[in-house]
Every structure is written in C-alpha cells, then in structure tokens.
Design a protein around this motif. Structure first.
Motif, PDB file in Angstrom:
ATOM      1  N   ASP A 138       0.942  -1.189  -0.206  1.00  0.00           N
ATOM      2  CA  ASP A 138       0.044  -0.073   0.112  1.00  0.00           C
ATOM      3  C   ASP A 138       0.919   1.193  -0.034  1.00  0.00           C
ATOM      4  O   ASP A 138       0.424   2.149  -0.900  1.00  0.00           O
ATOM      5  CB  ASP A 138      -0.949  -0.121   1.316  1.00  0.00           C
ATOM      6  CG  ASP A 138      -1.852  -1.139   1.128  1.00  0.00           C
ATOM      7  OD1 ASP A 138      -2.283  -1.639   0.102  1.00  0.00           O
ATOM      8  OD2 ASP A 138      -2.558  -1.450   2.163  1.00  0.00           O
ATOM      9  N   ALA A 139       1.969   1.222   0.779  1.00  0.00           N
ATOM     10  CA  ALA A 139       2.871   2.390   0.940  1.00  0.00           C
ATOM     11  C   ALA A 139       3.520   2.505  -0.570  1.00  0.00           C
ATOM     12  O   ALA A 139       3.756   3.611  -0.910  1.00  0.00           O
ATOM     13  CB  ALA A 139       3.873   2.178   1.866  1.00  0.00           C
ATOM     14  N   SER A 142       1.124   4.179  -2.751  1.00  0.00           N
ATOM     15  CA  SER A 142       0.915   5.568  -2.465  1.00  0.00           C
ATOM     16  C   SER A 142       1.953   6.414  -3.146  1.00  0.00           C
ATOM     17  O   SER A 142       1.900   7.731  -3.161  1.00  0.00           O
ATOM     18  CB  SER A 142       0.768   5.677  -1.008  1.00  0.00           C
ATOM     19  OG  SER A 142      -0.356   5.007  -0.686  1.00  0.00           O
ATOM     20  N   LEU A 143       3.196   5.956  -2.978  1.00  0.00           N
ATOM     21  CA  LEU A 143       4.411   6.700  -3.468  1.00  0.00           C
ATOM     22  C   LEU A 143       4.376   6.681  -5.169  1.00  0.00           C
ATOM     23  O   LEU A 143       5.476   7.093  -5.774  1.00  0.00           O
ATOM     24  CB  LEU A 143       5.694   6.155  -3.073  1.00  0.00           C
ATOM     25  CG  LEU A 143       5.863   6.261  -1.607  1.00  0.00           C
ATOM     26  CD1 LEU A 143       7.026   5.699  -0.953  1.00  0.00           C
ATOM     27  CD2 LEU A 143       5.794   7.971  -1.200  1.00  0.00           C
ATOM     28  N   SER A 230       0.538   1.405   7.111  1.00  0.00           N
ATOM     29  CA  SER A 230       0.897   1.887   5.868  1.00  0.00           C
ATOM     30  C   SER A 230       1.511   3.199   5.798  1.00  0.00           C
ATOM     31  O   SER A 230       2.498   3.705   5.033  1.00  0.00           O
ATOM     32  CB  SER A 230      -0.122   1.492   4.714  1.00  0.00           C
ATOM     33  OG  SER A 230      -1.251   2.498   5.007  1.00  0.00           O
ATOM     34  N   ARG A 231       0.818   4.042   6.525  1.00  0.00           N
ATOM     35  CA  ARG A 231       1.483   5.521   6.620  1.00  0.00           C
ATOM     36  C   ARG A 231       2.724   5.544   7.127  1.00  0.00           C
ATOM     37  O   ARG A 231       3.466   6.173   6.828  1.00  0.00           O
ATOM     38  CB  ARG A 231       0.480   6.351   7.598  1.00  0.00           C
ATOM     39  CG  ARG A 231      -0.905   6.660   6.976  1.00  0.00           C
ATOM     40  CD  ARG A 231      -1.802   7.775   7.476  1.00  0.00           C
ATOM     41  NE  ARG A 231      -3.185   7.843   6.663  1.00  0.00           N
ATOM     42  CZ  ARG A 231      -3.879   8.665   7.155  1.00  0.00           C
ATOM     43  NH1 ARG A 231      -3.747   9.293   8.499  1.00  0.00           N
ATOM     44  NH2 ARG A 231      -5.073   8.878   6.683  1.00  0.00           N
ATOM     45  N   GLU A 234       5.189   4.006   4.572  1.00  0.00           N
ATOM     46  CA  GLU A 234       5.181   5.068   3.474  1.00  0.00           C
ATOM     47  C   GLU A 234       6.378   6.025   3.722  1.00  0.00           C
ATOM     48  O   GLU A 234       7.230   6.519   3.165  1.00  0.00           O
ATOM     49  CB  GLU A 234       4.022   5.735   3.180  1.00  0.00           C
ATOM     50  CG  GLU A 234       3.926   6.976   2.209  1.00  0.00           C
ATOM     51  CD  GLU A 234       2.606   7.301   1.637  1.00  0.00           C
ATOM     52  OE1 GLU A 234       2.516   8.338   0.906  1.00  0.00           O
ATOM     53  OE2 GLU A 234       1.730   6.855   2.045  1.00  0.00           O
ATOM     54  N   ARG A 238       9.800   6.422   1.880  1.00  0.00           N
ATOM     55  CA  ARG A 238      10.024   7.523   1.171  1.00  0.00           C
ATOM     56  C   ARG A 238      11.538   8.113   1.329  1.00  0.00           C
ATOM     57  O   ARG A 238      12.124   8.372   0.641  1.00  0.00           O
ATOM     58  CB  ARG A 238       9.103   8.734   1.524  1.00  0.00           C
ATOM     59  CG  ARG A 238       9.229   9.960   0.899  1.00  0.00           C
ATOM     60  CD  ARG A 238       8.395  11.161   1.454  1.00  0.00           C
ATOM     61  NE  ARG A 238       7.052  10.763   0.741  1.00  0.00           N
ATOM     62  CZ  ARG A 238       6.304  11.372  -0.065  1.00  0.00           C
ATOM     63  NH1 ARG A 238       7.253  12.331  -0.842  1.00  0.00           N
ATOM     64  NH2 ARG A 238       5.222  11.185  -0.386  1.00  0.00           N
TER      65      ARG A 238
END
Length: 245
Positions: A138-139, A142-143, A230-231, A234, A238
C-alpha cells in the motif's frame, strides 16, 4: 493379480485432502482433513505425509522447495474399500511466498507404500500478503509505483537468507508521484517472522547504459516493519528512496 496391479497404481489406495478454503495468509492456522480410500486389495501404508511446496527459478530451470512438511500418522494397513479420515492442523509459515506474479504454492499429500506407486494429492492454494507486507504494498502504491511482477528465485549464496535456498522478489515501476522519472524500478525482497518484517530494497536509478553495465545504477537498503501501518511504512520508505535519489 490385484496385488500386482496395485503396485503399479491400478486399483491402489487413494488419498485426498479436503481444505476448508483455498485462500490463506502467512501465520494463519488451517484445519483440514486427509481422506485415505482403500483400493481393490489391502496395502500397508508406512507413512502419510503432508507438505506445503513452492517452486523457484534457477539458472538451470525450476526447482521445487518444501516450505514445511510433517507426518500425519503411524503406519497402518488400509483394507479393500476401507475409508480413513485424519484431521490435520497446520500453520502457514511466515516464509511462505505470496502467490503473486509467477509464484505457485500447493499442498501435497502422499502415501508411502513399499513396492508400489505412491499415491498423492496436489491442491494449489492462494497465499495473500501478510498484513505487514500488505502495508508495504500500500505504501509503495501511494508513492506512485505500480506492481510489475513477482517471482521466486534461487539464492545460492545466502545473500538474503540462510535458512532456505530461494527468495521472492517483487518488482514495481514508477508511474506517477514524487519519484516518477527518477528510477527504472523498485525491487523488494521480504523476509518475515512472527515478530517483524524485514524488506530488502533495491532501487534501480536511471543512469544510462554505462552505469547500468557497471551496476552503478543500483542502490540497496533495508527496511524493518513491526506494525501493519501503511502511513508509517510510507514515510520510512520515502526517506529510504530519497536517500538514494
């Protein structure tokens, strides 16, 4: 004559595994049944084995690897037309590959019978990502990365693991987001235990043909995931990618 035919598999005992479903997650406990059906003559069964198996790519082709295997019962005799049922409870190991891309996982059940063609049953299953690995996926999405492929490959030198002969690699392509145009691909090699997930990250940076030939475009890092957040993953991912930008 019946004994001779049974030795080559004609009229021999049969085995069948009954799974409660076909989709599982690593760490999940499964309750199943193994049914043994007698053939046209009595046969001595030395062993009933139950195994979770996958395959991986090598330089010489593909090889099978047993993820987990155990014995179900002591030796017994299965009489003609007799039916026996054995209850099985097992846990999907965290080392089980996810069935994405070109990855297959199956349950194999077999009877070990002397002087006979051993009967066996093969059932393919789907293995979904664990909650922590799903948080990583999921991460990555999202990126701005998109899943490209996944495959189990040989790890002959133990670069990623010392307990098995293969790893599973996931490849993602940058399509949008903050890293679009900066990298060729993002490769992930997960190693999970009950307590945490370790992800080996390889970032292939756009560097031209000369850099690629010298492997100068590859950057490697390691990410540890303790929770399926996941946040948080992420943010960590990142930072990891930005360090190799």
């Amino acid at each position: 004559m019946k004994n001779i035919l049974s030795s080559v598999g004609i009229g021999a005992a049969e085995v069948d595994t009954i799974l409660p479903k076909t989709t599982f997650r690593p760490g999940e406990t499964v309750e199943a049944e193994v049914e043994v059906h007698g053939g046209s003559t009595g046969q001595d069964v030395d062993d009933v084995y139950f195994a979770l198996i996958t395959s991986y790519r090598t330089e010489d082709g593909r090889k099978s690897s047993v993820i987990d295997k155990f014995r179900l019962t002591e030796s017994f005799t299965i009489e003609p037309d007799e039916e026996r049922t054995f209850d099985v409870e097992f846990t999907i190991p965290y080392s089980t590959p996810t069935t994405m891309g070109h990855t297959d996982v199956w349950v194999e059940t077999g009877l070990d019978i002397d002087w006979a063609l051993d009967p066996e049953d093969k059932d393919y299953i789907e293995v979904e990502p664990s909650p922590r690995l799903q948080a990583v996926f999921d991460a990555v999405e999202s990126l701005g990365f998109t899943f490209h492929t996944a495959e189990c490959q040989a790890d002959p030198h133990g670069a990623f693991t010392s307990r098995r002969s293969f790893i599973q690699e996931f490849e993602f392509k940058p399509r949008s987001g903050p890293f679009a145009g900066d990298f060729d691909e993002l490769e992930l090699v997960p190693r999970e235990s009950e307590g945490e997930l370790t992800v080996h990250v390889e970032i292939d940076k756009r560097g031209g043909l000369l850099a690629e030939m010298a492997d100068m475009d590859e950057r490697r890092a390691t990410l540890t995931v303790a929770d399926a957040d996941s946040r948080s993953v992420e943010a960590d991912l990142r930072r990891t990618i930005e360090q190799h930008r």
